[in-house]
Design a protein around this motif. Structure first.
Motif, PDB file in Angstrom:
ATOM      1  N   UNK A 129       0.843  -1.187   0.000  1.00  0.00           N
ATOM      2  CA  UNK A 129       0.000   0.000   0.000  1.00  0.00           C
ATOM      3  C   UNK A 129       0.884   1.244   0.000  1.00  0.00           C
ATOM      4  N   UNK A 130       0.411   2.248  -0.685  1.00  0.00           N
ATOM      5  CA  UNK A 130       1.158   3.504  -0.801  1.00  0.00           C
ATOM      6  C   UNK A 130       0.277   4.609  -0.235  1.00  0.00           C
ATOM      7  N   UNK A 131       0.726   5.218   0.820  1.00  0.00           N
ATOM      8  CA  UNK A 131      -0.025   6.296   1.455  1.00  0.00           C
ATOM      9  C   UNK A 131       0.585   7.632   1.075  1.00  0.00           C
ATOM     10  N   UNK A 132      -0.225   8.477   0.471  1.00  0.00           N
ATOM     11  CA  UNK A 132       0.215   9.819   0.085  1.00  0.00           C
ATOM     12  C   UNK A 132      -0.249  10.800   1.152  1.00  0.00           C
ATOM     13  N   UNK A 133       0.673  11.592   1.650  1.00  0.00           N
ATOM     14  CA  UNK A 133       0.343  12.611   2.637  1.00  0.00           C
ATOM     15  C   UNK A 133      -0.071  13.871   1.883  1.00  0.00           C
ATOM     16  N   UNK A 134      -1.324  14.228   2.045  1.00  0.00           N
ATOM     17  CA  UNK A 134      -1.941  15.314   1.287  1.00  0.00           C
ATOM     18  C   UNK A 134      -1.756  16.627   2.038  1.00  0.00           C
ATOM     19  N   UNK A 135      -1.151  17.595   1.394  1.00  0.00           N
ATOM     20  CA  UNK A 135      -0.802  18.845   2.071  1.00  0.00           C
ATOM     21  C   UNK A 135      -1.938  19.871   2.068  1.00  0.00           C
ATOM     22  N   UNK A 136      -3.159  19.408   1.853  1.00  0.00           N
ATOM     23  CA  UNK A 136      -4.321  20.299   1.827  1.00  0.00           C
ATOM     24  C   UNK A 136      -5.398  19.755   2.756  1.00  0.00           C
ATOM     25  N   UNK A 137      -6.380  20.582   3.038  1.00  0.00           N
ATOM     26  CA  UNK A 137      -7.554  20.122   3.761  1.00  0.00           C
ATOM     27  C   UNK A 137      -8.499  19.443   2.783  1.00  0.00           C
ATOM     28  N   UNK A 138      -9.012  18.295   3.167  1.00  0.00           N
ATOM     29  CA  UNK A 138     -10.078  17.652   2.395  1.00  0.00           C
ATOM     30  C   UNK A 138     -11.407  18.073   2.998  1.00  0.00           C
ATOM     31  N   UNK A 139     -12.171  18.846   2.242  1.00  0.00           N
ATOM     32  CA  UNK A 139     -13.493  19.240   2.715  1.00  0.00           C
ATOM     33  C   UNK A 139     -14.512  19.219   1.589  1.00  0.00           C
ATOM     34  N   UNK A 140     -14.373  18.171   0.792  1.00  0.00           N
ATOM     35  CA  UNK A 140     -15.352  17.923  -0.246  1.00  0.00           C
ATOM     36  C   UNK A 140     -14.844  18.055  -1.660  1.00  0.00           C
ATOM     37  N   UNK A 141     -13.662  18.666  -1.841  1.00  0.00           N
ATOM     38  CA  UNK A 141     -13.185  18.929  -3.192  1.00  0.00           C
ATOM     39  C   UNK A 141     -12.419  17.766  -3.796  1.00  0.00           C
ATOM     40  N   UNK A 142     -12.106  16.734  -3.005  1.00  0.00           N
ATOM     41  CA  UNK A 142     -11.532  15.518  -3.560  1.00  0.00           C
ATOM     42  C   UNK A 142     -10.022  15.446  -3.635  1.00  0.00           C
ATOM     43  N   UNK A 143      -9.304  16.237  -2.836  1.00  0.00           N
ATOM     44  CA  UNK A 143      -7.836  16.207  -2.917  1.00  0.00           C
ATOM     45  C   UNK A 143      -7.244  14.899  -2.402  1.00  0.00           C
ATOM     46  N   UNK A 144      -7.979  14.165  -1.580  1.00  0.00           N
ATOM     47  CA  UNK A 144      -7.460  12.883  -1.115  1.00  0.00           C
ATOM     48  C   UNK A 144      -7.462  11.841  -2.226  1.00  0.00           C
ATOM     49  N   UNK A 145      -8.014  12.193  -3.361  1.00  0.00           N
ATOM     50  CA  UNK A 145      -7.938  11.336  -4.543  1.00  0.00           C
ATOM     51  C   UNK A 145      -7.053  11.961  -5.611  1.00  0.00           C
ATOM     52  N   UNK A 146      -7.257  13.243  -5.902  1.00  0.00           N
ATOM     53  CA  UNK A 146      -6.552  13.863  -7.021  1.00  0.00           C
ATOM     54  C   UNK A 146      -5.048  13.998  -6.786  1.00  0.00           C
ATOM     55  N   UNK A 147      -4.632  14.346  -5.580  1.00  0.00           N
ATOM     56  CA  UNK A 147      -3.191  14.454  -5.336  1.00  0.00           C
ATOM     57  C   UNK A 147      -2.519  13.076  -5.346  1.00  0.00           C
ATOM     58  N   UNK A 148      -3.092  12.041  -4.734  1.00  0.00           N
ATOM     59  CA  UNK A 148      -2.515  10.704  -4.924  1.00  0.00           C
ATOM     60  C   UNK A 148      -2.476  10.271  -6.388  1.00  0.00           C
ATOM     61  N   UNK A 149      -3.417  10.718  -7.202  1.00  0.00           N
ATOM     62  CA  UNK A 149      -3.386  10.377  -8.628  1.00  0.00           C
ATOM     63  C   UNK A 149      -2.104  10.879  -9.282  1.00  0.00           C
ATOM     64  N   UNK A 150      -1.658  12.074  -8.879  1.00  0.00           N
ATOM     65  CA  UNK A 150      -0.448  12.642  -9.473  1.00  0.00           C
ATOM     66  C   UNK A 150       0.776  11.801  -9.142  1.00  0.00           C
ATOM     67  N   UNK A 151       0.854  11.374  -7.885  1.00  0.00           N
ATOM     68  CA  UNK A 151       1.989  10.540  -7.478  1.00  0.00           C
ATOM     69  C   UNK A 151       1.901   9.164  -8.113  1.00  0.00           C
ATOM     70  N   UNK A 152       0.702   8.585  -8.119  1.00  0.00           N
ATOM     71  CA  UNK A 152       0.528   7.263  -8.716  1.00  0.00           C
ATOM     72  C   UNK A 152       0.909   7.282 -10.191  1.00  0.00           C
TER      73      UNK A 152
END
Length: 735
Positions: A67-90
């Motif tokens: 498993x690869x855990x990406x530490x997201x440097x933004x707040x997730x409050x509905x805009x989907x950064x917990x998916x989009x930023x890991x997409x960039x790394x993946x």
């Protein structure tokens, strides 16, 4: 950049020094962690000390189970950064998407926005400002994993390839990223990497379902309001009804008698106010205790604003001479113009009203402060908390919690809700207590005592020739400055003009506009609200351009394109796409329906709407919205569609009856969704989102879908009724 072999869970809650980080890392195991230094890379920040060493923090964790855990440097409050930023790394790692995870970053030096130099989620910049940053992290991780495999297999790295979380050798050797992680951490971090070309993308640009969707849809996701340490106490604060007022007298006997109430005491609050904190074992006794308080308030030293009087003052200023000139143009042709548009626009205060009310947990231990909050502004919050406590910012740990909406309310330059919790915790400790405190704002608290989108008045005088060509445009805006007194003021306020007040005025149209601003002071706290200045400027511009098109006897789409010229290719592309996909000008609408059009750029993204609307029971009814979106390279089209849909509904909400904050004698008159309107599911139209293809670096998307909705609907209303709407929210009886 540096890597360490650590187990994140083994780290202490606050590792604030480089030596402490390395010591903790040397004693732990668990995965490949990548981190890097960012000294002085911020073009907005002051010059950094080149000798300063920034403490590295993890951005990427590869576990033995792959498993690869990406530490997201933004707040997730509905805009989907917990998916989009890991997409960039993946993408750049060639990872297996099914193995990707997202985790919100705590406050930390390396998590600061590469452009702003502070940790922030705002300005629709999560993807645009971290696009290259996160891709390079992924590319470097891949290079290190390849180097580790090459060393083990005694082959050249160039002979290896990667695919779905595996390194594959020339003889068919295979090793998973999890198996290689320990060896990879010993490899040097490459100084430069080559990123993929768009034609090579496997994840970027592909519709991808959100990593956190299951947890949220099943109720397993922990939001800030769900979090409470076992020994924490819940706090509600009785806040003065007038901003900045103080406690004159308090009778807390009845509150103390409520079962579960532990203590009641006065406490300093944001903006110099003073209130009464009720500490209890849970929310309900805290609320009952607060309701039982008898408080007399002293508001003698503060302004007690009333909306009707403020509007009269704004209207007078809009007609008066003077003000700060934001843009100069020759308006001498106004007097002799063949046709004239004279318009006054009125916009009320607006509350953010996120679905999850504000909340914060603070624990004080010795000289350290730990905060749990769904915040957009970690760096600022650290500074404010540290100042209140008389400690250093690095002694303040902020754990970022998932939040249920914000729209700007969780990014406050004063850190009002964070600061209030810290003040309560400080007073609580001074009384001899050691338990953490959880301060909760009720919905009523935030609507009656929060921060607001400013109220504005616009006055436009436009002269046109007989053919409808605009000869002169004299425009004035009256309202409070959002940036005044904030850390952004030096770069955002020029010659007395707040850049957010006028953003969106004029462009993309070639019009000779003179623009003047009257910046006023008022005892109402104001703050950015989703899409900031474009919340009002887009409405003004797009309804006035539509009105000019009508006087010119031109199709409103053709008129817009004529004024844009060939320079604004992105606007033209978005508008053409929305028009083509909607069937505008080609299909026949049902009887009683009309088209409305608007296009606007905010945060470097252009959104064009073509809407279908009707009038039902004396009020506008929005049936369908077709969006043309130009945000350059799309990262996750599903997130783009969701953001546009949500922003369109919020934009529609601005038009609904009672979508306004009003004040009388300094007191906000609204208190909950019963008297402050927000758009509901029953208001939601069909929304079709279409994205203009592009390989250019992505632009912002969280906010740009909001501004063009209300003017597009207003333009449709004109075609249905012949009435030009000049006020928000809409009132057809007054138009």
């Amino acid at each position: 950049m540096r890597i360490e072999w650590i187990n994140r869970e083994a780290l202490p809650q606050a590792v604030t020094s480089r030596r402490g980080f390395l010591k903790a890392g040397a004693a732990a195991t668990g995965g490949l962690v990548l981190g890097f230094f960012l000294p002085g890379s911020n073009k907005f920040a002051q010059a950094a000390d080149p000798a300063k060493v920034y403490a590295p923090n993890a951005f990427l964790r590869v576990a033995p189970d792959n498993t690869i855990t990406v530490i997201v440097n933004r707040l997730e409050f509905g805009q989907g950064v917990q998916t989009s930023l890991p997409m960039l790394i993946a993408e750049e790692m060639d990872a297996d998407w099914s193995q990707m995870r997202g985790e919100l970053a705590p406050a930390g030096e390396v998590y600061k926005d590469p452009a702003f130099g502070i940790q922030i989620t705002g300005g629709s910049g999560s993807i645009s400002r971290s696009y290259i940053q996160y891709r390079e992290i992924g590319a470097r991780a891949r290079a290190m994993l390849v180097a580790a495999a090459a060393e083990q297999w005694k082959v050249a790295p160039a002979q290896l390839r990667t695919e779905k979380g595996m390194v594959i050798g020339p003889a068919g050797q295979k090793a998973s990223y999890g198996a290689l992680a320990e060896a990879a951490m010993k490899q040097p971090v490459p100084a430069t990497v080559t990123l993929k070309e768009p034609k090579q993308f496997r994840y970027i640009g592909k519709p991808t379902r959100r990593i956190d969707a299951r947890a949220k849809s099943t109720g397993k996701q922990q939001f800030g309001i769900d979090f409470k340490p076992a020994n924490a106490r819940t706090v509600l604060v009785a806040r003065p009804p007038v901003f900045g007022a103080k406690v004159a007298r308090v009778d807390a006997a009845a509150a103390r008698a409520v079962k579960g109430v532990i203590d009641v005491f006065e406490v300093d609050l944001d903006r110099g106010a003073r209130g009464v904190a009720v500490v209890a074992e849970g929310y309900w006794p805290a609320k009952q205790g607060r309701d039982a308080l008898k408080v007399d308030w002293d508001d003698s030293a503060v302004e007690k604003l009333s909306s009707d009087k403020q509007l009269a003052e704004y209207l007078a200023l809009a007609k008066a001479e003077g003000g700060a000139v934001a843009r100069q143009a020759d308006v001498s042709k106004l007097a002799a113009s063949a046709q004239r548009i004279s318009a006054i626009y009125e916009f009320p205060y607006l509350a953010h009203a996120p679905m999850e009310p504000l909340n914060c947990v603070v624990e004080l231990k010795g000289d350290a402060c730990t905060i749990w909050a769904g915040t957009q502004f970690q760096t600022v919050d650290q500074e404010v908390a540290a100042k209140i406590l008389g400690i250093k910012p690095e002694q303040v740990t902020i754990n970022t919690m998932t939040a249920g909406g914000g729209f700007g309310r969780r990014a406050v330059p004063n850190s009002d809700w964070i600061g209030d919790t810290v003040r309560v915790a400080k007073e609580w400790r001074a009384k001899g207590h050691a338990e953490p405190v959880k301060l909760v704002w009720s919905r009523e608290d935030d609507i009656k005592a929060g921060y607001y989108r400013p109220a504005y008045v616009h006055r436009a005088e436009i002269g046109l020739d007989a053919k409808g060509e605009i000869l002169a445009w004299d425009h004035k805006i009256v309202g409070q400055s959002i940036m005044d007194g904030t850390l952004f003021a030096p770069m955002m306020i020029k010659n007395g003009v707040d850049g957010t007040t006028i953003e969106g005025m004029g462009e993309p149209y070639a019009v000779p506009m003179q623009l003047t601003v009257h910046a006023v002071k008022a005892n109402v706290p104001v703050l950015w609200w989703r899409s900031v200045g474009s919340t009002h400027t887009a409405f003004v511009m797009e309804t006035l351009i539509d009105e000019a098109a009508h006087l010119a006897k031109m199709d409103p789409v053709a008129y817009r394109k004529k004024l844009m010229g060939e320079k604004h290719v992105r606007h033209l592309a978005a508008l053409d796409l929305a028009v083509a996909k909607s069937g505008y000008g080609k299909k026949t609408l049902p009887k009683g329906r009309a088209w409305g059009v608007a296009v606007h750029e905010s945060f470097n993204t252009v959104v064009a709407y073509v809407v279908e609307a009707s009038i039902a029971n004396g009020a506008p009814r929005l049936h369908k919205v077709t969006a043309g979106v130009h945000c350059n390279q799309p990262v996750n089209p599903l997130s783009i569609a969701a953001q546009v849909e949500g922003a369109a509904l919020m934009g529609l909400g601005m038009t609904l009856p009672n979508a306004a904050i009003t004040l009388k004698d300094g007191v906000v008159e609204q208190q909950n969704f019963g008297d402050y309107a927000v758009a509901r599911l029953s208001d939601m139209p069909q929304v079709d989102v279409h994205i203009v293809p592009s390989n250019d670096p992505p632009t912002g998307l969280g906010e740009p879908g909001l501004p063009p909705l209300a003017p597009a609907l207003a333009n449709a209303v004109f075609r249905l009724t012949g009435k030009r709407l000049r006020k928000l929210p809409f009132d057809l009886t007054a138009a």
